[in-house]
Scaffold this motif. Structure first.
Motif, mmCIF file in Angstrom:
data_model
loop_
_atom_site.group_PDB
_atom_site.id
_atom_site.type_symbol
_atom_site.label_atom_id
_atom_site.label_comp_id
_atom_site.label_asym_id
_atom_site.label_seq_id
_atom_site.Cartn_x
_atom_site.Cartn_y
_atom_site.Cartn_z
ATOM 1 N N MET A 36 36.776 49.956 14.118
ATOM 2 C CA MET A 36 38.047 49.493 13.865
ATOM 3 C C MET A 36 39.038 49.674 15.207
ATOM 4 S SD MET A 36 40.177 49.890 10.292
ATOM 5 C CE MET A 36 40.918 51.331 10.580
ATOM 6 N N LEU A 37 39.919 48.865 15.349
ATOM 7 C CA LEU A 37 40.768 49.169 16.530
ATOM 8 C C LEU A 37 41.730 50.289 16.278
ATOM 9 C CD1 LEU A 37 41.849 45.433 16.873
ATOM 10 C CD2 LEU A 37 40.775 46.707 18.765
ATOM 11 N N LYS A 38 41.896 51.065 17.274
ATOM 12 C CA LYS A 38 42.667 52.167 17.028
ATOM 13 C C LYS A 38 44.101 51.820 17.372
ATOM 14 C CE LYS A 38 39.236 54.810 19.788
ATOM 15 N NZ LYS A 38 38.923 55.375 21.111
ATOM 16 N N GLU A 39 45.084 52.515 16.865
ATOM 17 C CA GLU A 39 46.456 52.224 16.396
ATOM 18 C C GLU A 39 47.019 51.884 17.994
ATOM 19 O OE1 GLU A 39 50.545 54.068 14.599
ATOM 20 O OE2 GLU A 39 48.749 54.893 13.993
ATOM 21 N N ASP A 40 46.524 52.548 19.009
ATOM 22 C CA ASP A 40 47.492 52.093 20.254
ATOM 23 C C ASP A 40 46.582 50.652 20.922
ATOM 24 O OD1 ASP A 40 44.882 53.637 20.459
ATOM 25 O OD2 ASP A 40 45.355 53.912 22.884
ATOM 26 N N GLU A 41 45.614 50.366 20.236
ATOM 27 C CA GLU A 41 44.824 49.055 20.667
ATOM 28 C C GLU A 41 45.211 48.156 19.759
ATOM 29 O OE1 GLU A 41 40.356 50.543 21.638
ATOM 30 O OE2 GLU A 41 41.026 50.226 19.812
ATOM 31 N N LEU A 42 45.779 48.307 18.666
ATOM 32 C CA LEU A 42 46.616 47.270 17.506
ATOM 33 C C LEU A 42 48.018 46.872 18.291
ATOM 34 C CD1 LEU A 42 45.802 48.698 13.985
ATOM 35 C CD2 LEU A 42 45.107 46.262 14.807
ATOM 36 N N ILE A 43 48.406 47.491 19.001
ATOM 37 C CA ILE A 43 49.738 47.260 19.423
ATOM 38 C C ILE A 43 49.686 46.216 20.530
ATOM 39 C CG2 ILE A 43 51.639 48.093 21.030
ATOM 40 C CD1 ILE A 43 50.913 51.176 19.795
ATOM 41 N N HIS A 44 48.500 46.168 20.998
ATOM 42 C CA HIS A 44 48.289 44.904 22.190
ATOM 43 C C HIS A 44 48.026 43.574 21.511
ATOM 44 C CE1 HIS A 44 48.629 47.651 25.478
ATOM 45 N NE2 HIS A 44 47.916 48.479 25.030
ATOM 46 N N PHE A 45 47.515 43.936 20.122
ATOM 47 C CA PHE A 45 47.281 42.751 19.445
ATOM 48 C C PHE A 45 48.175 42.171 18.439
ATOM 49 C CE2 PHE A 45 43.224 44.158 21.151
ATOM 50 C CZ PHE A 45 42.788 42.965 21.905
ATOM 51 N N GLU A 46 49.669 42.643 18.461
ATOM 52 C CA GLU A 46 50.436 42.766 17.240
ATOM 53 C C GLU A 46 50.563 41.048 17.030
ATOM 54 O OE1 GLU A 46 55.073 43.801 16.280
ATOM 55 O OE2 GLU A 46 54.072 44.643 18.025
ATOM 56 N N ASP A 47 50.566 40.343 17.838
ATOM 57 C CA ASP A 47 50.844 38.833 17.560
ATOM 58 C C ASP A 47 49.675 38.361 16.956
ATOM 59 O OD1 ASP A 47 53.378 38.800 18.381
ATOM 60 O OD2 ASP A 47 52.994 37.930 20.470
ATOM 61 N N GLU A 48 48.573 38.546 17.424
ATOM 62 C CA GLU A 48 47.184 38.051 16.719
ATOM 63 C C GLU A 48 47.165 38.529 15.359
ATOM 64 O OE1 GLU A 48 47.609 39.550 19.978
ATOM 65 O OE2 GLU A 48 46.661 38.066 21.360
ATOM 66 N N LEU A 49 47.512 39.850 15.179
ATOM 67 C CA LEU A 49 47.261 40.577 14.020
ATOM 68 C C LEU A 49 48.084 39.678 12.912
ATOM 69 C CD1 LEU A 49 46.277 42.530 11.848
ATOM 70 C CD2 LEU A 49 47.843 44.112 12.674
ATOM 71 N N LYS A 50 49.462 39.208 13.127
ATOM 72 C CA LYS A 50 50.321 38.713 12.364
ATOM 73 C C LYS A 50 49.649 37.263 12.194
ATOM 74 C CE LYS A 50 54.532 40.647 14.269
ATOM 75 N NZ LYS A 50 55.741 40.372 15.052
ATOM 76 N N GLN A 51 49.248 36.434 13.160
ATOM 77 C CA GLN A 51 48.773 35.285 12.617
ATOM 78 C C GLN A 51 47.354 35.385 11.847
ATOM 79 O OE1 GLN A 51 49.523 32.360 13.905
ATOM 80 N NE2 GLN A 51 51.382 33.152 14.410
#
Length: 155
Positions: free
Chosen positions: A5-20
């Motif tokens: 699973m992506l770590k919290e600090d990694e998820l920040i870089h994929f914020e737009d992709e996560l929203k999509q």
């Protein structure tokens, strides 16, 4: 789970992709807030699914990896069915494979103190899973240009 699973600090870089990803999966911003608050296990499962998707796409795009240390340089060309390795190793204190500049200097000035080796092998498991394991053990994305340049220097 094939990947972690992506770590919290990694998820920040994929914020737009996560929203999509959430929108595509029918999860609105309000639903996401509600899930995080009231059903965290479902929110975590969505992050797991998103992480799988991200890592799968990243691993599919990798063509070259490298692993550097002061005394060893490993370069990998990641083909469809096989992985090719160029390795450089030295115990000489004058040789350093830590940076691009020190690699270049070592190859030009201390080539006689460097042992090179090459190997090709089929993947031991699914290509993307093997590349993921390599990145988890410290390999970084590299380039065909770097691989080919080192190959020419050691041939």
């Amino acid at each position: 789970m094939r990947y972690r699973m992506l770590k919290e600090d990694e998820l920040i870089h994929f914020e737009d992709e996560l929203k999509q990803f959430l929108i595509i999966n029918g999860v609105s911003a309000e639903d996401w807030e509600r899930l995080n608050k009231n059903e965290p296990e479902k929110a975590i499962e969505l992050v797991r699914l998103f992480s799988e998707s991200v890592f799968s796409q990243l691993m599919e795009r990798i063509t070259h990896l490298e692993h550097r240390s002061p005394k060893q340089l490993l370069l990998f060309s990641c083909e469809k069915d096989t992985i090719n390795l160029i390795g450089l190793r030295s115990e000489s204190p004058e040789v350093d494979f830590s940076t691009t500049d020190s690699i270049h200097t070592s190859l030009q000035s201390h080539a006689d103190k460097i042992v090179s080796f090459r190997q090709s092998k089929p993947y031991g498991k699914k290509r993307e899973e093997e590349l993921f394991e390599m990145t988890e053990r410290g390999c970084l994305k590299s380039s065909a240009v770097f691989f080919e340049a080192v190959l020419k220097m050691v041939e």
